[in-house]
Motif scaffolding. Structure first.
Motif, mmCIF file in Angstrom:
data_model
loop_
_atom_site.group_PDB
_atom_site.id
_atom_site.type_symbol
_atom_site.label_atom_id
_atom_site.label_comp_id
_atom_site.label_asym_id
_atom_site.label_seq_id
_atom_site.Cartn_x
_atom_site.Cartn_y
_atom_site.Cartn_z
ATOM 1 N N VAL A 402 0.846 -1.192 0.000
ATOM 2 C CA VAL A 402 0.000 0.000 0.000
ATOM 3 C C VAL A 402 0.879 1.239 0.000
ATOM 4 O O VAL A 402 1.571 1.522 0.991
ATOM 5 C CB VAL A 402 -0.950 0.001 1.214
ATOM 6 C CG1 VAL A 402 -1.847 1.236 1.173
ATOM 7 C CG2 VAL A 402 -1.798 -1.268 1.216
ATOM 8 N N ASN A 403 0.873 1.952 -1.105
ATOM 9 C CA ASN A 403 1.670 3.170 -1.223
ATOM 10 C C ASN A 403 1.048 4.296 -0.408
ATOM 11 O O ASN A 403 -0.148 4.557 -0.509
ATOM 12 C CB ASN A 403 1.751 3.610 -2.691
ATOM 13 C CG ASN A 403 2.879 2.910 -3.434
ATOM 14 O OD1 ASN A 403 3.960 2.740 -2.877
ATOM 15 N ND2 ASN A 403 2.618 2.488 -4.649
ATOM 16 N N GLN A 404 1.864 4.941 0.377
ATOM 17 C CA GLN A 404 1.422 6.091 1.148
ATOM 18 C C GLN A 404 2.477 7.184 1.012
ATOM 19 O O GLN A 404 3.666 6.894 0.854
ATOM 20 C CB GLN A 404 1.234 5.701 2.614
ATOM 21 C CG GLN A 404 0.537 6.758 3.450
ATOM 22 C CD GLN A 404 0.323 6.273 4.880
ATOM 23 O OE1 GLN A 404 1.193 5.635 5.452
ATOM 24 N NE2 GLN A 404 -0.831 6.577 5.448
ATOM 25 N N GLU A 405 2.064 8.414 1.047
ATOM 26 C CA GLU A 405 2.997 9.527 0.873
ATOM 27 C C GLU A 405 4.147 9.416 1.887
ATOM 28 O O GLU A 405 3.937 9.187 3.071
ATOM 29 C CB GLU A 405 2.263 10.858 1.075
ATOM 30 C CG GLU A 405 3.135 12.068 0.787
ATOM 31 C CD GLU A 405 2.367 13.377 0.911
ATOM 32 O OE1 GLU A 405 2.993 14.437 0.763
ATOM 33 O OE2 GLU A 405 1.151 13.338 1.157
ATOM 34 N N CYS A 424 -0.658 -0.637 -4.610
ATOM 35 C CA CYS A 424 -1.950 0.053 -4.607
ATOM 36 C C CYS A 424 -1.816 1.348 -3.807
ATOM 37 O O CYS A 424 -1.356 1.315 -2.655
ATOM 38 C CB CYS A 424 -3.023 -0.850 -3.984
ATOM 39 S SG CYS A 424 -4.632 -0.068 -3.786
ATOM 40 N N PRO A 425 -2.201 2.487 -4.380
ATOM 41 C CA PRO A 425 -2.196 3.744 -3.609
ATOM 42 C C PRO A 425 -3.143 3.631 -2.418
ATOM 43 O O PRO A 425 -4.191 2.979 -2.507
ATOM 44 C CB PRO A 425 -2.683 4.784 -4.622
ATOM 45 C CG PRO A 425 -2.450 4.161 -5.967
ATOM 46 C CD PRO A 425 -2.630 2.692 -5.770
ATOM 47 N N SER A 426 -2.785 4.237 -1.319
ATOM 48 C CA SER A 426 -3.592 4.117 -0.099
ATOM 49 C C SER A 426 -5.014 4.611 -0.302
ATOM 50 O O SER A 426 -5.955 4.049 0.269
ATOM 51 C CB SER A 426 -2.928 4.887 1.047
ATOM 52 O OG SER A 426 -2.754 6.253 0.693
ATOM 53 N N GLU A 427 -5.174 5.629 -1.157
ATOM 54 C CA GLU A 427 -6.516 6.166 -1.370
ATOM 55 C C GLU A 427 -7.402 5.229 -2.202
ATOM 56 O O GLU A 427 -8.623 5.410 -2.262
ATOM 57 C CB GLU A 427 -6.444 7.543 -2.047
ATOM 58 C CG GLU A 427 -5.740 7.569 -3.390
ATOM 59 C CD GLU A 427 -4.262 7.820 -3.256
ATOM 60 O OE1 GLU A 427 -3.647 8.209 -4.272
ATOM 61 O OE2 GLU A 427 -3.718 7.650 -2.142
ATOM 62 N N SER A 482 11.023 3.102 4.937
ATOM 63 C CA SER A 482 10.248 2.398 3.908
ATOM 64 C C SER A 482 10.451 0.892 3.989
ATOM 65 O O SER A 482 9.687 0.130 3.394
ATOM 66 C CB SER A 482 10.646 2.889 2.511
ATOM 67 O OG SER A 482 10.270 4.235 2.326
ATOM 68 N N LEU A 483 11.471 0.462 4.713
ATOM 69 C CA LEU A 483 11.724 -0.961 4.875
ATOM 70 C C LEU A 483 11.147 -1.506 6.177
ATOM 71 O O LEU A 483 11.408 -2.643 6.557
ATOM 72 C CB LEU A 483 13.228 -1.235 4.828
ATOM 73 C CG LEU A 483 13.870 -1.073 3.441
ATOM 74 C CD1 LEU A 483 15.379 -1.186 3.535
ATOM 75 C CD2 LEU A 483 13.324 -2.093 2.469
ATOM 76 N N VAL A 484 10.358 -0.680 6.867
ATOM 77 C CA VAL A 484 9.641 -1.120 8.057
ATOM 78 C C VAL A 484 8.169 -1.228 7.683
ATOM 79 O O VAL A 484 7.523 -0.229 7.359
ATOM 80 C CB VAL A 484 9.824 -0.135 9.229
ATOM 81 C CG1 VAL A 484 9.124 -0.670 10.476
ATOM 82 C CG2 VAL A 484 11.291 0.113 9.499
ATOM 83 N N ASN A 485 7.642 -2.442 7.666
ATOM 84 C CA ASN A 485 6.282 -2.668 7.186
ATOM 85 C C ASN A 485 5.452 -3.476 8.179
ATOM 86 O O ASN A 485 5.967 -4.382 8.847
ATOM 87 C CB ASN A 485 6.322 -3.424 5.856
ATOM 88 C CG ASN A 485 6.945 -2.610 4.753
ATOM 89 O OD1 ASN A 485 6.314 -1.736 4.169
ATOM 90 N ND2 ASN A 485 8.221 -2.889 4.461
ATOM 91 N N ARG A 486 4.192 -3.133 8.201
ATOM 92 C CA ARG A 486 3.236 -3.890 8.993
ATOM 93 C C ARG A 486 2.541 -4.869 8.056
ATOM 94 O O ARG A 486 2.049 -4.475 6.993
ATOM 95 C CB ARG A 486 2.222 -2.949 9.630
ATOM 96 C CG ARG A 486 1.265 -3.623 10.604
ATOM 97 C CD ARG A 486 0.416 -2.582 11.295
ATOM 98 N NE ARG A 486 -0.444 -3.172 12.312
ATOM 99 C CZ ARG A 486 -1.268 -2.478 13.081
ATOM 100 N NH1 ARG A 486 -1.339 -1.151 12.937
ATOM 101 N NH2 ARG A 486 -2.018 -3.079 13.994
#
Length: 497
Positions: A402-405, A424-427, A482-486
């Motif tokens: 999920v892409n987020q700004e 996928c963009p977050s929006e 950016s390398l820390v993901n949930r």
């Protein structure tokens, strides 16, 4: 002095024994490339190679190569074929992938040994040069990395060696044949990189040293070039004919990178000697001595000096500069240093210097290297690779980032999961989930609020934890959030009791 180690010198008769040379090469190569070779995290170039290799196996994309399902034509596929073969035999083993690169590092050292032996007509000088190469920082780094560089330069040094034999020894067509094959394999490993970084400066050095007698050799030389071109460019031709639009786009992208990416001033490589690591002070001293005493120097020193300076100059002409591009320069640098050591071998201090440095290097590789894992804090993190079993157990699973700004998609995540990742963009996430009919492992920025997700009726989320795949400590400037993901597992529907 002639630049050779006299057989009568103390300790040299032992170096001239064949079994001793083989033992030293294999032992130091083992220490340099194989011991604790899986401790350091894969870098971005290594990740790209291994992801492409994995898709060769899973999707059959051996010729028209892909990375995360998209065309990957930036690099030719020879090292990636090797990586795919290693994965096919040994499975998901970073140690074995790097061991394959280590074998190419051993080949590089071997070609330097036989090349120096041929120039100096002294076996022990060749072994000293090879041992120095095996203990140079940049060579150690590239030989422990499953990427393209060690392949293209090992093959090209072999091409240089056979070209030297072809031009300066009694005429034998086989030397031209072997040179052409190895040059072609080098081109199939990383394109023209080794041509500019190794072959061109080596040829300049040999021609400055002595012009060859070309009588009866021209036809064989043309044949060598034809073999190298055919073997080196057939894949490029196939890709261009098969998917010309994508190939043209990637060529334009690569060309732009060479002139607009990692641009450094022309003097950026002035510190090239530091890439030799512990040998840097000796290298500087030897270069200065060789320049000042040019007229009285032997063939090995002259060839090594011109090769080194020509290589630095040629690499400096390109706008894009990275310190790892200096790895092929370590070959002539070690030739230079070995030549100096040979001329001063009778001095006990010199023999002790070489012996102590090599022994300290082996001790660090065997006993000190593991401490890097704790210094860099690797043990304190959970990696996405722990979820490989989860996404592999069901072929219907999808993975979506999920892409987020403020955050960017990293190919490292594909490597850690060994699974293609959609973006996928977050929006647009709500729309994406409403259309999904299969379970989806969502990779969310670590600060993403799950309350922002609107679930379709009957769907559920399962939190799989937070994963940090940085190779730097929290306090390091290169630490990347950016390398820390949930990781959250989305299930489209839940059976009602």
């Amino acid at each position: 002095m002639t630049g050779e180690i006299s057989d009568s010198t103390t300790g040299t008769s032992l170096l001239n024994r064949k079994w001793v040379k083989v033992f030293l090469l294999v032992f130091f190569a083992f220490s340099t490339f194989f011991v604790h070779n899986s401790i350091l995290h894969p870098d971005i170039m290594e990740v790209r190679n291994l992801v492409t290799a994995h898709e060769m196996l899973t999707d059959g994309n051996w010729i028209v190569t892909t990375m995360n399902g998209e065309y990957r034509f930036e690099k030719p596929p020879l090292p990636t074929w090797v990586a795919a073969g290693v994965e096919g035999v040994f499975g998901d083993s970073l140690a074995m992938q790097r061991a394959a690169a280590g074998m190419m590092g051993l080949l590089l050292a071997y070609f330097l040994y036989v090349f120096v032996r041929r120039i100096t007509e002294q076996k022990s000088t060749g072994i000293v040069a090879a041992l120095m190469l095996l203990t140079c920082y940049n060579v150690v780094l590239q030989g422990r990395t499953a990427t393209w560089d060690i392949y293209c330069h090992a093959f090209m040094l072999g091409g240089v060696y056979f070209l030297y034999k072809a031009l300066y020894s009694p005429m034998r067509v086989s030397n031209f044949l072997f040179a052409g094959v190895l040059m072609g394999l080098s081109f199939m490993s990383k394109g023209p990189v080794a041509i500019t970084a190794m072959l061109l400066p080596a040829v300049i050095a040999l021609l400055v040293w002595r012009l060859p007698d070309m009588r009866g050799r021209w036809l064989a030389l043309v044949g060598m070039i034809v073999i190298a071109v055919v073997l080196g460019v057939w894949w490029y031709a196939y890709i261009y004919l098969s998917v010309s639009d994508a190939a043209t786009e990637i060529v334009q992208k690569e060309t732009t990178s060479w002139v607009g990416h990692n641009v450094r001033p022309w003097w950026y490589y002035w510190r090239f000697f530091l890439e030799s690591g512990i040998w840097a002070p000796l290298l500087v001293y030897v270069i200065v001595r060789a320049i000042m005493g040019w007229k009285s120097e032997n063939a090995a020193t002259r060839i090594g000096l011109v090769w080194t300076l020509a290589g630095v100059l040629i690499l400096s002409l390109f706008p894009e500069k990275k310190m790892r591009y200096l790895m092929p320069l370590m070959v002539p640098c070690c030739l230079l240093m070995a030549s100096w050591v040979a001329s001063h071998w009778q001095a006990r201090t010199v023999r002790r210097l070489v012996g102590v440095v090599c022994c300290l290097f082996v001790l660090f590789e065997c006993f000190g290297f593991p401490s890097l894992k704790h210094i860099l804090g690797y043990d304190e993190r959970e990696s996405l690779s722990e979820l490989r079993t989860l996404v592999a157990q069901d072929s219907s699973y999808k993975v979506c980032y999920v892409n987020q700004e403020g955050h960017i998609f990293r190919i490292d995540m594909v490597y850690h999961l060994m699974h293609k990742i959609e973006t996928c963009p977050s929006e647009e996430l709500d729309s994406y989930l409403s259309q999904s009919e299969n379970p989806v492992l969502l990779l969310l920025p670590h600060d993403f609020d799950l309350a922002d997700i609107s679930l379709p009726e009957g769907a559920a989320l399962s939190d799989e934890g937070t994963y940090d795949d940085n190779s730097h400590p929290l306090t390091d400037k290169h630490y990347n959030t950016s390398l820390v993901n949930r990781a959250v597992m989305f299930t489209p529907s839940v059976a009602k009791p």
